[in-house]
Write an enzyme that holds these catalytic residues in place. Sequence first.
Site, mmCIF file in Angstrom:
data_model
loop_
_atom_site.group_PDB
_atom_site.id
_atom_site.type_symbol
_atom_site.label_atom_id
_atom_site.label_comp_id
_atom_site.label_asym_id
_atom_site.label_seq_id
_atom_site.Cartn_x
_atom_site.Cartn_y
_atom_site.Cartn_z
ATOM 1 N N HIS A 7 -1.195 -8.214 -5.193
ATOM 2 C CA HIS A 7 -1.214 -7.321 -3.854
ATOM 3 C C HIS A 7 -1.441 -5.948 -4.677
ATOM 4 O O HIS A 7 -1.234 -5.771 -5.443
ATOM 5 C CB HIS A 7 0.078 -6.928 -3.019
ATOM 6 C CG HIS A 7 1.123 -6.866 -2.998
ATOM 7 N ND1 HIS A 7 1.665 -7.317 -3.929
ATOM 8 C CD2 HIS A 7 1.669 -5.410 -3.351
ATOM 9 C CE1 HIS A 7 3.170 -6.603 -3.811
ATOM 10 N NE2 HIS A 7 3.458 -5.787 -3.823
ATOM 11 N N HIS A 79 0.016 1.627 -6.582
ATOM 12 C CA HIS A 79 0.146 0.421 -7.471
ATOM 13 C C HIS A 79 -0.011 -1.014 -7.617
ATOM 14 O O HIS A 79 -0.913 -1.410 -6.282
ATOM 15 C CB HIS A 79 1.708 0.399 -7.506
ATOM 16 C CG HIS A 79 2.640 -1.030 -6.841
ATOM 17 N ND1 HIS A 79 3.062 0.005 -5.882
ATOM 18 C CD2 HIS A 79 2.913 -1.273 -6.633
ATOM 19 C CE1 HIS A 79 3.927 -1.238 -4.542
ATOM 20 N NE2 HIS A 79 3.652 -2.222 -5.554
ATOM 21 N N GLU A 130 3.000 -3.640 -11.182
ATOM 22 C CA GLU A 130 4.239 -4.702 -10.837
ATOM 23 C C GLU A 130 4.354 -5.690 -11.004
ATOM 24 O O GLU A 130 3.091 -5.956 -11.108
ATOM 25 C CB GLU A 130 4.378 -3.888 -8.882
ATOM 26 C CG GLU A 130 5.157 -5.123 -8.652
ATOM 27 C CD GLU A 130 5.681 -5.349 -6.501
ATOM 28 O OE1 GLU A 130 5.082 -4.164 -6.154
ATOM 29 O OE2 GLU A 130 6.473 -5.323 -6.037
HETATM 30 CO CO CO Z 1 4.620 -4.274 -4.549
#
Ligand code: CO
Length: 134
Positions: A7, A79, A130
């Site tokens: 994502h 992020h 991440e």
């Molecule tokens: Co995230």
Amino acid sequence: MIGRLNHLAIVVPDLAAAAAIYRDTLGGSVSEPVDLPLHGVTTIFVNLPNTKIELLHPLGDDSPVAPFLEKNPSGGMHHVCYEVDDIHAARDRLVAEGARVLGNGEPKPGAHDKPVLFLHPKDFCGTLVELEQV
Ligand code: CO
């Protein structure tokens, strides 16, 4: 080592307004909000055919995304999340390469109840990264 883009995360000042933009204006498939007290955020996911957009809003007094929202009052890209097969192996390799892992370096359960880690943006082209074990 890194696999699919899981994502992209966007911090937003108003979750309901952001959900309406993604649902009504853009015609996306938008989830209900979920509180993640461990991460100090409330999340909504927009499910796209090839990835997801994570809409983030601060939760609680000590949210790690609150300073971001102060600097970017209209919200912004926060992020990117890449999938890895083995998060401990990924971490050990990155640390050996000199990369900095945020927090205590141990994976925590993320938005999908799978282990995640965050990597220092200064080590990754100015972008918070991440990693999520899938
Ligand atoms: Co995230």
